[in-house]
Write an enzyme that holds these catalytic residues in place. Sequence first.
Site, short mmCIF file in Angstrom:
data_model
loop_
_atom_site.label_atom_id
_atom_site.label_comp_id
_atom_site.label_asym_id
_atom_site.label_seq_id
_atom_site.Cartn_x
_atom_site.Cartn_y
_atom_site.Cartn_z
N THR A 14 0.84 -1.20 -0.06
CA THR A 14 -0.12 0.10 0.04
C THR A 14 0.86 1.16 -0.05
O THR A 14 0.35 2.28 -0.71
CB THR A 14 -1.17 0.10 1.18
OG1 THR A 14 -0.51 0.00 2.26
CG2 THR A 14 -2.02 -1.14 1.29
N ASN A 15 2.02 0.92 0.67
CA ASN A 15 2.79 2.37 0.77
C ASN A 15 3.54 2.63 -0.72
O ASN A 15 3.87 3.63 -1.41
CB ASN A 15 4.07 2.12 1.70
CG ASN A 15 3.49 2.51 2.93
OD1 ASN A 15 3.29 3.77 3.21
ND2 ASN A 15 3.17 1.78 3.90
N MET A 92 10.85 -6.19 4.60
CA MET A 92 10.92 -6.69 5.81
C MET A 92 12.15 -7.58 5.92
O MET A 92 12.30 -8.63 6.39
CB MET A 92 9.94 -7.72 6.03
CG MET A 92 8.47 -7.01 6.14
SD MET A 92 8.41 -5.66 7.14
CE MET A 92 6.68 -5.27 6.96
N ILE A 94 16.28 -6.70 6.98
CA ILE A 94 17.38 -5.79 7.39
C ILE A 94 18.61 -6.04 6.66
O ILE A 94 19.20 -7.04 6.00
CB ILE A 94 17.68 -6.09 9.25
CG1 ILE A 94 16.40 -5.88 9.80
CG2 ILE A 94 18.85 -5.27 9.59
CD1 ILE A 94 16.68 -6.09 11.06
N LEU A 95 18.90 -4.68 6.13
CA LEU A 95 20.18 -4.67 5.40
C LEU A 95 21.56 -4.48 6.29
O LEU A 95 21.33 -3.91 7.24
CB LEU A 95 20.15 -3.42 4.44
CG LEU A 95 18.88 -3.51 3.42
CD1 LEU A 95 18.37 -2.40 2.64
CD2 LEU A 95 19.12 -4.61 2.43
N HIS A 111 8.44 3.70 8.78
CA HIS A 111 8.22 2.68 9.98
C HIS A 111 7.02 3.19 10.69
O HIS A 111 6.76 4.46 10.93
CB HIS A 111 9.45 2.95 11.10
CG HIS A 111 9.37 1.98 12.21
ND1 HIS A 111 9.53 0.48 11.96
CD2 HIS A 111 8.80 2.12 13.36
CE1 HIS A 111 9.39 -0.08 13.13
NE2 HIS A 111 8.92 0.90 14.13
N GLU A 182 1.35 7.07 7.11
CA GLU A 182 2.22 6.70 6.26
C GLU A 182 2.06 7.21 4.59
O GLU A 182 3.07 7.70 4.03
CB GLU A 182 2.11 5.23 6.35
CG GLU A 182 2.72 4.71 7.42
CD GLU A 182 2.70 3.07 7.56
OE1 GLU A 182 3.35 2.42 6.67
OE2 GLU A 182 2.10 2.30 8.60
C1 GAR Z 1 3.69 -0.54 6.68
O1 GAR Z 1 2.90 -0.31 7.56
C2 GAR Z 1 5.13 -0.33 6.72
O2 GAR Z 1 5.16 1.04 7.74
C3 GAR Z 1 5.75 -1.53 7.78
O3 GAR Z 1 4.97 -2.62 6.96
C4 GAR Z 1 3.78 -2.19 6.51
C5 GAR Z 1 3.77 -2.59 4.96
O4 GAR Z 1 2.55 -2.53 4.71
N1 GAR Z 1 7.20 -1.36 7.62
C6 GAR Z 1 7.61 -1.82 8.63
O5 GAR Z 1 7.33 -2.34 9.79
C7 GAR Z 1 9.25 -1.88 8.89
N2 GAR Z 1 9.87 -1.96 9.93
P1 GAR Z 1 2.55 -2.23 2.71
O6 GAR Z 1 3.19 -3.32 1.99
O7 GAR Z 1 1.06 -2.33 2.48
O8 GAR Z 1 3.22 -0.97 2.54
#
Ligand code: GAR
Length: 201
Positions: A14-15, A92, A94-95, A111, A182
């Site tokens: 979604t991001n 998801m 970590i680099l 985040h 976000e």
């Molecule tokens: C989002 O809420 C993002 O902020 C989080 O995972 C979700 C991904 O959603 N990221 C983390 O937790 C990174 N540590 P999306 O695939 O729908 O964008």
Amino acid sequence: MKTRIAVLVSGGGTNLQALIDAELRGEIPHGEIVMVVSNNSGAYALERARQAGIPAAVVSKKECGSQAAFEARLQGILEINGVDLVILAGFMSILSEGFTKKWPNRILNIHPSLIPAFCGEGFYGLHVHEAALERGVKLTGATVHFVNEIADGGPILLQKAVEVLPDDTPETLQRRVMEQAEWQLLPQAAEMVSRQIAENR
Ligand code: GAR
């Protein structure tokens, strides 16, 4: 020349969609999403990239065999595509320091909390909102930060607070944080840094 952006994803995307939509609305005038990379071949984010006509690649850690091989492959793909800026949008994995050192102030991450709360290893996705509800915070939010060798530890670029409501579940809270923070912050940050890169070329 526009800043060439690669968006790294693992899940729903979604991001990524928020970035694509913002670019289409003309809100990222200094940047262009040139590719999407997923570490998960089943990620719905790949379908979003396809629908938007953005080239996508899958780099799986399992198939690469090691973190070093995974990162070497990723680095190669980014270089071949002339990428200037990497955006982690629900990525998801970590680099390592070896990778992040090659991209100083050139990797952004979103985040789903107000860092330094509920961040670092183990805090990702829904777990972050579970932890926030467990602690009973009344405000949470989202943070966009530069990525360095410390998980969620790089310089903070943007933050936005979001209210926690009495009946929230991790899912309802996650949705509100996405909608109210976000999906606004990430395109905004993408333009800020794209502009900086484009102007300093
Ligand atoms: C989002 O809420 C993002 O902020 C989080 O995972 C979700 C991904 O959603 N990221 C983390 O937790 C990174 N540590 P999306 O695939 O729908 O964008």
